[in-house]
Motif scaffolding. Sequence first.
Motif, PDB file in Angstrom:
ATOM      1  N   VAL A  70       0.840  -1.202   0.000  1.00 17.38           N
ATOM      2  CA  VAL A  70       0.000   0.000   0.000  1.00 17.38           C
ATOM      3  C   VAL A  70       0.874   1.250   0.000  1.00 17.38           C
ATOM      4  CG1 VAL A  70      -1.700   1.319   1.334  1.00 17.38           C
ATOM      5  CG2 VAL A  70      -1.962  -1.156   1.071  1.00 17.38           C
ATOM      6  N   ARG A  71       2.009   1.211   0.710  1.00 15.95           N
ATOM      7  CA  ARG A  71       2.843   2.412   0.795  1.00 15.95           C
ATOM      8  C   ARG A  71       3.424   2.825  -0.561  1.00 15.95           C
ATOM      9  NH1 ARG A  71       8.059   3.283   4.705  1.00 15.95           N
ATOM     10  NH2 ARG A  71       9.029   1.869   3.197  1.00 15.95           N
ATOM     11  N   PRO A  72       4.053   1.911  -1.336  1.00 16.17           N
ATOM     12  CA  PRO A  72       4.575   2.384  -2.632  1.00 16.17           C
ATOM     13  C   PRO A  72       3.491   2.902  -3.569  1.00 16.17           C
ATOM     14  CG  PRO A  72       4.798  -0.001  -2.425  1.00 16.17           C
ATOM     15  CD  PRO A  72       4.438   0.523  -1.079  1.00 16.17           C
ATOM     16  N   PRO A  93       8.178  -1.076  -0.214  1.00 12.97           N
ATOM     17  CA  PRO A  93       7.086  -1.471   0.683  1.00 12.97           C
ATOM     18  C   PRO A  93       7.399  -1.148   2.139  1.00 12.97           C
ATOM     19  CG  PRO A  93       7.687  -3.253  -0.829  1.00 12.97           C
ATOM     20  CD  PRO A  93       8.749  -2.217  -0.943  1.00 12.97           C
ATOM     21  N   ALA A  94       6.346  -1.053   2.927  1.00 11.80           N
ATOM     22  CA  ALA A  94       6.509  -0.832   4.367  1.00 11.80           C
ATOM     23  C   ALA A  94       6.879  -2.152   5.022  1.00 11.80           C
ATOM     24  CB  ALA A  94       5.212  -0.281   4.958  1.00 11.80           C
ATOM     25  N   ALA A  99       6.347   1.683  10.059  1.00 13.91           N
ATOM     26  CA  ALA A  99       6.025   2.123   8.698  1.00 13.91           C
ATOM     27  C   ALA A  99       4.601   1.739   8.326  1.00 13.91           C
ATOM     28  CB  ALA A  99       7.019   1.527   7.706  1.00 13.91           C
ATOM     29  N   ARG A 100       4.153   0.557   8.746  1.00 15.40           N
ATOM     30  CA  ARG A 100       2.784   0.130   8.428  1.00 15.40           C
ATOM     31  C   ARG A 100       1.759   0.969   9.168  1.00 15.40           C
ATOM     32  NH1 ARG A 100       5.208  -5.249   8.950  1.00 15.40           N
ATOM     33  NH2 ARG A 100       5.382  -6.208   6.897  1.00 15.40           N
ATOM     34  N   VAL A 101       2.056   1.314  10.416  1.00  7.78           N
ATOM     35  CA  VAL A 101       1.117   2.158  11.185  1.00  7.78           C
ATOM     36  C   VAL A 101       0.996   3.533  10.537  1.00  7.78           C
ATOM     37  CG1 VAL A 101       0.785   3.330  13.392  1.00  7.78           C
ATOM     38  CG2 VAL A 101       1.461   0.919  13.349  1.00  7.78           C
ATOM     39  N   ARG A 102       2.139   4.103  10.119  1.00 11.40           N
ATOM     40  CA  ARG A 102       2.088   5.405   9.442  1.00 11.40           C
ATOM     41  C   ARG A 102       1.319   5.321   8.128  1.00 11.40           C
ATOM     42  NH1 ARG A 102       8.114   8.131   9.878  1.00 11.40           N
ATOM     43  NH2 ARG A 102       8.378   7.967  12.134  1.00 11.40           N
ATOM     44  N   THR A 103       1.535   4.248   7.401  1.00 14.74           N
ATOM     45  CA  THR A 103       0.817   4.089   6.136  1.00 14.74           C
ATOM     46  C   THR A 103      -0.684   3.961   6.370  1.00 14.74           C
ATOM     47  OG1 THR A 103       2.755   2.978   5.202  1.00 14.74           O
ATOM     48  CG2 THR A 103       0.673   2.729   4.031  1.00 14.74           C
ATOM     49  N   ALA A 104      -1.060   3.232   7.417  1.00 10.60           N
ATOM     50  CA  ALA A 104      -2.486   3.102   7.732  1.00 10.60           C
ATOM     51  C   ALA A 104      -3.086   4.459   8.084  1.00 10.60           C
ATOM     52  CB  ALA A 104      -2.673   2.123   8.887  1.00 10.60           C
ATOM     53  N   GLY A 105      -2.330   5.280   8.834  1.00  7.68           N
ATOM     54  CA  GLY A 105      -2.821   6.622   9.149  1.00  7.68           C
ATOM     55  C   GLY A 105      -2.994   7.469   7.906  1.00  7.68           C
ATOM     56  N   TRP A 106      -2.019   7.375   6.989  1.00  8.08           N
ATOM     57  CA  TRP A 106      -2.131   8.132   5.744  1.00  8.08           C
ATOM     58  C   TRP A 106      -3.323   7.671   4.913  1.00  8.08           C
ATOM     59  CZ3 TRP A 106      -0.987  12.128   2.816  1.00  8.08           C
ATOM     60  CH2 TRP A 106      -1.248  12.028   1.453  1.00  8.08           C
ATOM     61  N   LEU A 189       3.802  10.900   7.250  1.00  6.92           N
ATOM     62  CA  LEU A 189       3.215   9.557   7.295  1.00  6.92           C
ATOM     63  C   LEU A 189       3.800   8.613   6.242  1.00  6.92           C
ATOM     64  CD1 LEU A 189      -0.518  10.546   7.865  1.00  6.92           C
ATOM     65  CD2 LEU A 189       1.175   9.826   9.568  1.00  6.92           C
ATOM     66  N   LEU A 190       4.271   9.162   5.128  1.00  2.00           N
ATOM     67  CA  LEU A 190       4.841   8.330   4.070  1.00  2.00           C
ATOM     68  C   LEU A 190       6.350   8.528   3.918  1.00  2.00           C
ATOM     69  CD1 LEU A 190       2.140   8.671   1.253  1.00  2.00           C
ATOM     70  CD2 LEU A 190       2.441   6.802   2.884  1.00  2.00           C
ATOM     71  N   GLY A 191       6.933   9.344   4.781  1.00  2.00           N
ATOM     72  CA  GLY A 191       8.374   9.552   4.728  1.00  2.00           C
ATOM     73  C   GLY A 191       9.128   8.356   5.281  1.00  2.00           C
ATOM     74  N   PRO A 192      10.441   8.333   5.082  1.00  2.00           N
ATOM     75  CA  PRO A 192      11.238   7.192   5.556  1.00  2.00           C
ATOM     76  C   PRO A 192      11.294   7.128   7.072  1.00  2.00           C
ATOM     77  CG  PRO A 192      12.652   8.926   4.690  1.00  2.00           C
ATOM     78  CD  PRO A 192      11.252   9.327   4.366  1.00  2.00           C
ATOM     79  N   THR A 193      11.163   5.940   7.608  1.00  2.00           N
ATOM     80  CA  THR A 193      11.327   5.704   9.033  1.00  2.00           C
ATOM     81  C   THR A 193      12.818   5.539   9.335  1.00  2.00           C
ATOM     82  OG1 THR A 193      11.150   3.310   8.759  1.00  2.00           O
ATOM     83  CG2 THR A 193       9.090   4.534   9.085  1.00  2.00           C
ATOM     84  N   PRO A 194      13.217   5.536  10.605  1.00  2.00           N
ATOM     85  CA  PRO A 194      14.634   5.267  10.917  1.00  2.00           C
ATOM     86  C   PRO A 194      15.143   3.968  10.297  1.00  2.00           C
ATOM     87  CG  PRO A 194      13.516   6.129  12.850  1.00  2.00           C
ATOM     88  CD  PRO A 194      12.457   5.932  11.806  1.00  2.00           C
ATOM     89  N   ALA A 195      14.297   2.945  10.263  1.00  2.00           N
ATOM     90  CA  ALA A 195      14.720   1.681   9.638  1.00  2.00           C
ATOM     91  C   ALA A 195      14.935   1.858   8.139  1.00  2.00           C
ATOM     92  CB  ALA A 195      13.670   0.593   9.900  1.00  2.00           C
TER      93      ALA A 195
END
Length: 413
Positions: A70-72, A93-94, A99-106, A189-195
């Motif tokens: 979903v993220r890409p 991909p998340a 990353a998945r939580v942020r994508t769900a929020g977006w 919400l869709l930016g890069p996470t630390p990972a």
Amino acid sequence: MKRLFDARARLRWIHLILGGALSMPYFLLASVFVGPFLGQANVFTSTGLQFAAFGVALPTAALTAFFPLVRPLSVGAVRALCAVPAERLADGPARSRAARVRTAGWFTLHLGLGGVISGMTLAVPPFAGALIALPLITWLRDSPLALPEVLTRAWGPALAPVAGLAMLVALAGCAALAGALLARAAPVLLGPTPADRLAAAERRAADLAVRNRLARELHDSVGHALSAVTLQAGAARRVLEHDVEFVREALTAIEETTRRTVGELDAVLGLLRQGEDAGGGLPGPTLDALDDLLARSGVKVACTRYGDPAARAPERVSREAYRIVQEGLSNALRHGGAAPVSLRIALRGEELEIVMENPLPDRAPVVRPGGGRGLPGMAERATLLGGHAEAGAHGDVWRLTARLPAGGAGGTR
């Protein structure tokens, strides 16, 4: 006013309508359950029930946003329609939970705002158009449209076009505000996470390592070949009229050296074209080809071997050792001319030792501006294997010493 209808605002409006279209399957699924649960067979008969179904649809959409792909897809739409710089958004991909939580929020925010703006886009323009046309078309006044009471009074038809235009501007303003909100939320919400940043840094480090390895391969292979060819050509030029047989041998050596180097160059450039990753093995000769290197080096080399390093050294160690010897011969040719070189290669226990010596020239060698990359590259080769290499003057000789770990000697090559 212009900013409400410019190209960026229009693209963001399209992005919101795309969110509304994506929300429809979730809305229809929720309406199947909300109506019977509240005792209504059809939720479309009540605005309140429709909002209730829409409220149930958003958490359902959030759950589906936990799928990595979903993220890409969301990032692609944001880059194309929201005027957000690409470097502020994540790639791929998340993978992590964050990353998945942020994508769900977006995804929830996009579908929520998109559903509201899409509903307004469907409802407001027809009603506003009717208001604008009200002074010109009298039958609209008696139509079943639920017109406000003020519009049915004496001055009502004259005010109706103003009200219609105001509604269209308000719609554009709401769409622009919602689009700006999404554009501002996208990097968060869709930016890069630390990972994601760590993975990107690791990829850049791996790419840089491959580039450095390829650069060393090109330098050692081509540099040695050019040094040998230059020496052979210079010697042949000096005896051209006196020793035809020597000239013939020199030309043969030049031909074989360039042919072999072109093959190595093609192999390395092939890796560049294929985008070889850091884990891939680089092509190149090993100590098995050392005799041929010494025979065609253009300088007399007295070589002694201990412990059969060509047969027992691991392949990677053997390949790097060959390149270190090649770089040593290049330096000897470049700075010592035709002075003889002594070479000792010994495999003792779990260490491969290389010692090369050649007399220092009477005149100090000419150093290239900024220095060369041969000796640092040789040291890098040894360091990457966990070994050590150094070169310098010792009395009246130039000595190159390299010690490489050869653990597992005699194992699979």
